[in-house]
Each structure stands twice: as C-alpha cells, then as structure tokens.
Scaffold this active site. Sequence first.
Site, PDB file in Angstrom:
ATOM      1  N   GLY A  27      62.726  34.645   6.438  1.00 32.92           N
ATOM      2  CA  GLY A  27      62.364  34.883   5.037  1.00 32.92           C
ATOM      3  C   GLY A  27      63.540  35.320   4.190  1.00 32.92           C
ATOM      4  O   GLY A  27      64.699  35.167   4.586  1.00 32.92           O
ATOM      5  N   HIS A  33      68.518  27.929   3.297  1.00 33.69           N
ATOM      6  CA  HIS A  33      67.234  27.605   3.929  1.00 33.69           C
ATOM      7  C   HIS A  33      66.594  26.390   3.247  1.00 33.69           C
ATOM      8  O   HIS A  33      66.063  25.490   3.906  1.00 33.69           O
ATOM      9  CB  HIS A  33      66.258  28.780   3.802  1.00 33.69           C
ATOM     10  CG  HIS A  33      66.685  30.035   4.484  1.00 33.69           C
ATOM     11  ND1 HIS A  33      67.064  31.167   3.790  1.00 33.69           N
ATOM     12  CD2 HIS A  33      66.795  30.343   5.795  1.00 33.69           C
ATOM     13  CE1 HIS A  33      67.370  32.121   4.650  1.00 33.69           C
ATOM     14  NE2 HIS A  33      67.225  31.652   5.865  1.00 33.69           N
ATOM     15  N   GLY A 148      70.858  26.598  10.496  1.00 38.51           N
ATOM     16  CA  GLY A 148      72.074  26.570   9.690  1.00 38.51           C
ATOM     17  C   GLY A 148      73.304  26.857  10.543  1.00 38.51           C
ATOM     18  O   GLY A 148      73.280  27.695  11.447  1.00 38.51           O
ATOM     19  N   SER A 186      73.705  34.155   2.707  1.00 36.40           N
ATOM     20  CA  SER A 186      73.037  34.898   3.779  1.00 36.40           C
ATOM     21  C   SER A 186      72.052  35.857   3.148  1.00 36.40           C
ATOM     22  O   SER A 186      72.325  36.405   2.069  1.00 36.40           O
ATOM     23  CB  SER A 186      74.090  35.685   4.568  1.00 36.40           C
ATOM     24  OG  SER A 186      73.481  36.727   5.295  1.00 36.40           O
ATOM     25  N   SER A 187      70.940  36.074   3.828  1.00 33.65           N
ATOM     26  CA  SER A 187      69.977  37.046   3.300  1.00 33.65           C
ATOM     27  C   SER A 187      70.614  38.426   3.206  1.00 33.65           C
ATOM     28  O   SER A 187      70.260  39.232   2.353  1.00 33.65           O
ATOM     29  CB  SER A 187      68.745  37.108   4.202  1.00 33.65           C
ATOM     30  OG  SER A 187      68.161  35.832   4.260  1.00 33.65           O
TER      31      SER A 187
END
Length: 282
Positions: A27, A33, A148, A186-187
């Site tokens: 998420g 994503h 990824g 990146s999250s």
Amino acid sequence: MQIVHTIPELREALAPYKRPAFVPTMGNLHDGHIALVKQAKPLGDVSVSSIFVNRLQFAPHEDFDSYPRTLDADAERLEAAGCNVLFAPLEKHLYPEPQTYKVHPATDLSDILEGHFRPGFFIGVSTVVLKLFSCVFAGMPTGVAAFGKKDYQQVMVVRRMVQQFALPIEILAGETQRAEDGLALSSRNGYLSAAERAEAVELSKAIRALGEAARASDTPDLPALEAQAMQALARRGWKPDYLTVRRRADLLAPQGPLAGEPLVVLGAAKLGSTRLIDNLEI
Ligand code: PAF
C-alpha cells in the site's frame, strides 16, 4: 474494481479467470506501483493487486506500526490504473493462526546485502509472497506477478522461489520509477523531512558514481572504490549499510576482469531515521 478482504472472496472473484496479472504491495502506492499494474495488466486476463503490510518482514525495531496505511487513496489509484480486483486482507484473514510454516530462501542469496542488514527479511517476504501467490493463483493454469526492480534482491529471491517450487507464474520486473531529481520512488520517501528529501537523491548519485568508477577500468579495486563511496556519503551525514558492485547473476562480488560481466550497483543507507535503498544496472 471489486475490493475483497478474505481468501474465499478473492477466489470467488477470480473464479471466471485463467491468468491473473498480480501486483502485490504494502500500500501507500506511488507511481512505481501504478506503472507495474499498467505493465502487468495486458499480460493477464484479470488485473489483481494486494495491499497488506506484512508483519513477518519487519524486525521488532522497524516501522511496522508507523508504515503508512492509505487504503482509500490506494483503491482510487488502482481503480484508475485499471485494476479489477483489490485484495486487502486484514491480518486475521491472511494469518488466522501464527504463520509457523515459513519459506526459508537460499541463504547464499538471502543472507547477503538486505538480508544481512535485515535478518529474517527475506523469510518474511518469501512466506507472504508464496501465500499471496497461493491465494491468487491456486487453480489457475498460469499467471504473471510484477515486482519493482528498486527491490532488486527481492525480485531475485522471488524468481528463484518460483523456479524451485515450479510455480506456473511468470515474474515481471518493472524498472524503478524516479522523481524528477532522480530519487527512486518509495513509500518510505514520505518519512523524509523537506531537508532530507532534498538530500535523498545523493544515494542514487553515489550509486551512479560508483558504477562509473567501477567501469572506468577492467580490473578496478572494488573494495577501495566501495569504501570511498560509503565514506563520501557518510561525510554528508548518511549512515550507509552498503554501497557495492555485484554480479547481476547472483549478487556476489565479481571475480577477475569485469569486461562483459553484467553488474549492478546496490546501495542502502539511512538518512536521519529513514532507510533508503536503490540500485543501478551497469
Ligand atoms: O515490496 C513489497 O512491497 C513487499 O515486500 C511485498 C512484495 C508486497 C511483500 O510484502
């Protein structure tokens, strides 16, 4: 887009299909994503994504509790990208009892680099990925799963698992998506302060510079170049875990002349309290 939370609901939603194109995520989705979802979708007959923050791959001191959970915004982005089914299980759905059966990936690949600095990480990743694969692909003749390349070692660990367990799943490795300044998306970039965000691109610059230095000669002194690259980052206030040139085939250090050897430069370093990773194939 259908949103399902339990494994039976997911299986029912996928029952009419024969070849899911699956993107597993934790998420807090970014363009990386979304690019994977778009790239994988035409390779299957249904586009599936999962959102699950997997406790098994976090060490006790890591950011499991604070990992950003943004389900509503993520669902909107997935729907706009053409995802058909979103699997968003709660912990009780995916791990109804403690997950005591685990996948222990080959240590030559999984105990180095990320696995060295995050012991048990690839056991957690492999276990959840195999379980998600079993939820999505059980009964399917074939399927595609996309990951990824920013998590370079993860892609290799998953590929090898798929190969060794003879899973009928094609692994697609998507290119790293970058911000305008070159920072790998990146999250965890969301944890950075404004000053750290401005500095963060220096990791990818250091990786590129190390790659150029390594390729400048056929027999470079790689340990010396790597040490210099880490010192240079450390002087800027980073705490590097590794900056290293490895063979693409097995992520081991190259032996002998480099000519013709496909290589990748990988790096991981902490900026403030945020740990970032990146890599570049050279
Ligand atoms: O790369 C990630 O986001 C995670 O490691 C994955 C593959 C979704 C497993 O939890």
